[in-house]
Design an enzyme around this catalytic site. Structure first.
Site, mmCIF file in Angstrom:
data_model
loop_
_atom_site.group_PDB
_atom_site.id
_atom_site.type_symbol
_atom_site.label_atom_id
_atom_site.label_comp_id
_atom_site.label_asym_id
_atom_site.label_seq_id
_atom_site.Cartn_x
_atom_site.Cartn_y
_atom_site.Cartn_z
ATOM 1 N NE ARG A 135 -3.505 -2.439 2.604
ATOM 2 C CZ ARG A 135 -3.126 -3.634 3.038
ATOM 3 N NH1 ARG A 135 -1.880 -3.821 3.463
ATOM 4 N NH2 ARG A 135 -3.967 -4.653 3.054
ATOM 5 C CE LYS A 164 10.475 -6.732 13.427
ATOM 6 N NZ LYS A 164 10.020 -5.344 13.602
ATOM 7 C CG HIS A 168 -4.293 1.884 -2.889
ATOM 8 N ND1 HIS A 168 -4.277 3.195 -2.476
ATOM 9 C CD2 HIS A 168 -4.326 1.122 -1.771
ATOM 10 C CE1 HIS A 168 -4.318 3.232 -1.155
ATOM 11 N NE2 HIS A 168 -4.345 2.001 -0.700
ATOM 12 N NE ARG A 206 -2.588 -3.581 -1.647
ATOM 13 C CZ ARG A 206 -2.126 -4.479 -0.782
ATOM 14 N NH1 ARG A 206 -0.816 -4.577 -0.547
ATOM 15 N NH2 ARG A 206 -2.943 -5.293 -0.145
ATOM 16 C CG HIS A 266 -4.956 -9.615 1.385
ATOM 17 N ND1 HIS A 266 -5.350 -9.781 0.071
ATOM 18 C CD2 HIS A 266 -4.887 -8.270 1.577
ATOM 19 C CE1 HIS A 266 -5.521 -8.603 -0.490
ATOM 20 N NE2 HIS A 266 -5.242 -7.673 0.395
ATOM 21 C CE1 TYR A 313 -0.192 -21.689 5.660
ATOM 22 C CE2 TYR A 313 -0.801 -20.161 3.915
ATOM 23 C CZ TYR A 313 -0.715 -21.450 4.403
ATOM 24 O OH TYR A 313 -1.146 -22.485 3.631
#
Length: 428
Positions: free
Chosen positions: A256, A296, A355, A358, A382, A392
């Site tokens: 972003r 992170k 944006h 992305r 995400h 994850y």
């Protein structure tokens, strides 16, 4: 036989002067005007007399005194009306002094539980978990639209029509903002319910009352041929070197714009080819930020990205920020810098936005390079679950993601030089 008291006249009250001793002028029924002793200024001049209304009464066998204010702020007629109100309370067995204390306490409590007080408390509590820009605009919209209308009212007394009146005013100007404000108010009311200062969230009764917002997506270039033109335009960009590097890096990391422009050198390990972004700086839902607090978001860097950063380090390495403001190394560059650069290159807002990098990566990686969707989503920042429903962590599938990011960078290089790029095999 009680001494007869002649009622005061407005002229008597107006002409009354301070004497050497305290003076009392009685109006009857317990009301009198108290005039403290005369005082002189340091220069020796007589100061104007203070004239204070007092009401003397007996309650439960004890003599008490109630202050009604000062003359001329409280006129003779006003003081008499207050005396009659107090005597009515006494006739009903109520101590007027205690009644006043209760009213004052209730007013103070209402002020401490006003919508604005609760809203600012809510904002202060949750703002640290939001992106800086989101925190700013949330408070800005409340101050601009909501506080002037209902900010001073006790939050427990507000009802759906009160909030609707605010929303209608905003709707006439900006429907999207009206939806945002409605959502914010709902969060504030639910916070008030949770902290015991309201019974329910009245915005629940406003469901569907605003026209639906139009679905808008950030404009993005996703056709490979057009992407090639964009990349060449970036290479030809003649703006500042810092902004040019940000533009070159944007398609390689597809973060972003806010996450990119606030990048800090301390987050990079260029030898390892890694960028570790604190989760607190990512634009995630509050629940996800809480779940992943302290983690992170790891961005594997292709060799092309590392080369850009090493080149930039010689210029901005002394700054905390990778892309500092042109006027001060103490601040990151403006959130409009990339958008403004795209406009200078001739790409309008319907074609490409900050944006948009992305969406460009998400589309081509999936449809052209046929990369695994879970790897793409993870790299976009995400929330991605494993087969057991667990999120994850940042090191999951790191080898595969490194390969995907390098494949993507190489693909972009091929587009830029005009090579015929054949869709590659799925990255396993």
């Amino acid at each position: 036989m009680p001494k007869k008291v002649l009622p005061l006249t407005e002229l008597q009250v107006n002409k009354a002067k301070a004497q050497e001793k305290e003076t009392k002028l009685f109006d009857g029924g317990g009301l009198f005007l108290l005039i403290p002793p005369a005082k002189k200024s340091p220069e020796g001049k007589m100061l104007p007399a203070s004239k204070l209304w007092r009401f003397k009464y007996r309650y439960a066998g004890k003599e008490k005194l109630l202050a009604f204010g000062s003359y001329p702020d409280i006129s003779l007629a006003d003081a008499r009306q207050r005396r009659e109100d107090a005597r009515r309370l006494l006739a009903n067995g109520v101590d007027p002094g205690e009644a006043r204390k209760a009213q004052k306490a209730a007013k103070q409590e209402a002020g401490e539980s006003s919508f604005e007080v609760v809203a600012r408390e809510w904002h202060a509590k949750f703002a640290p978990t939001w992106a800086e820009s989101h925190a700013y605009w949330t408070l800005r919209r409340l101050e601009q639209y909501v506080f002037p209308a209902i900010g001073a009212k006790p939050i427990a007394d507000l009802r759906a029509p009160d909030v609707l009146q605010v929303l209608r005013t905003i709707e006439a100007v900006a429907l999207e903002t009206a939806h945002r404000v409605k959502f914010m108010c709902g969060q504030i009311f639910r916070y008030a319910v949770g902290t015991g200062r309201a019974e329910r969230d009245p915005t629940a009764d406003l469901k569907g009352i605003l026209p639906p917002r139009s679905k808008k997506h950030h404009a993005a270039i996703t056709d490979p041929k057009e992407v090639a033109g964009l990349l060449r335009a970036i290479d030809d960009f003649n703006g500042t070197f810092t902004v040019k590097c940000a533009l070159r890096l944007a398609p390689l990391v597809f973060l972003r714009p806010g996450e990119l422009r606030q990048a800090e050198w301390a987050e990079f390990d260029l030898d390892a080819g890694e960028w570790n972004i604190p989760i607190e700086r990512m634009k995630l839902r509050t629940r996800l930020k809480e779940e992943r607090r302290g983690q992170k978001h790891l961005v594997p860097l292709a060799t092309q990205a590392v080369d850009i950063l090493r080149e930039l380090y010689s210029l901005t390495g002394r700054s905390r920020y990778v892309f500092p403001c042109s006027r001060s190394f103490a601040r990151p560059m403006s959130n409009n810098a990339i958008t403004a650069a795209l406009r200078r290159m001739g790409f309008n807002k319907e074609e490409m936005t900050g944006h948009g990098f992305r969406a460009m990566a998400r589309t081509i990686l999936d449809e052209v390079l046929q990369c695994r969707v879970d790897l793409i989503e993870h790299q976009l920042g995400h929330a991605v679950k494993d087969p057991l429903g667990r999120s994850y962590n940042r090191t999951t599938h790191l080898t595969e993601r490194r390969k995907m990011m390098q494949t993507w960078a190489d693909y972009l290089d091929g587009l830029k030089v005009g090579a015929k790029v054949i869709p590659l095999k799925r990255v396993e």
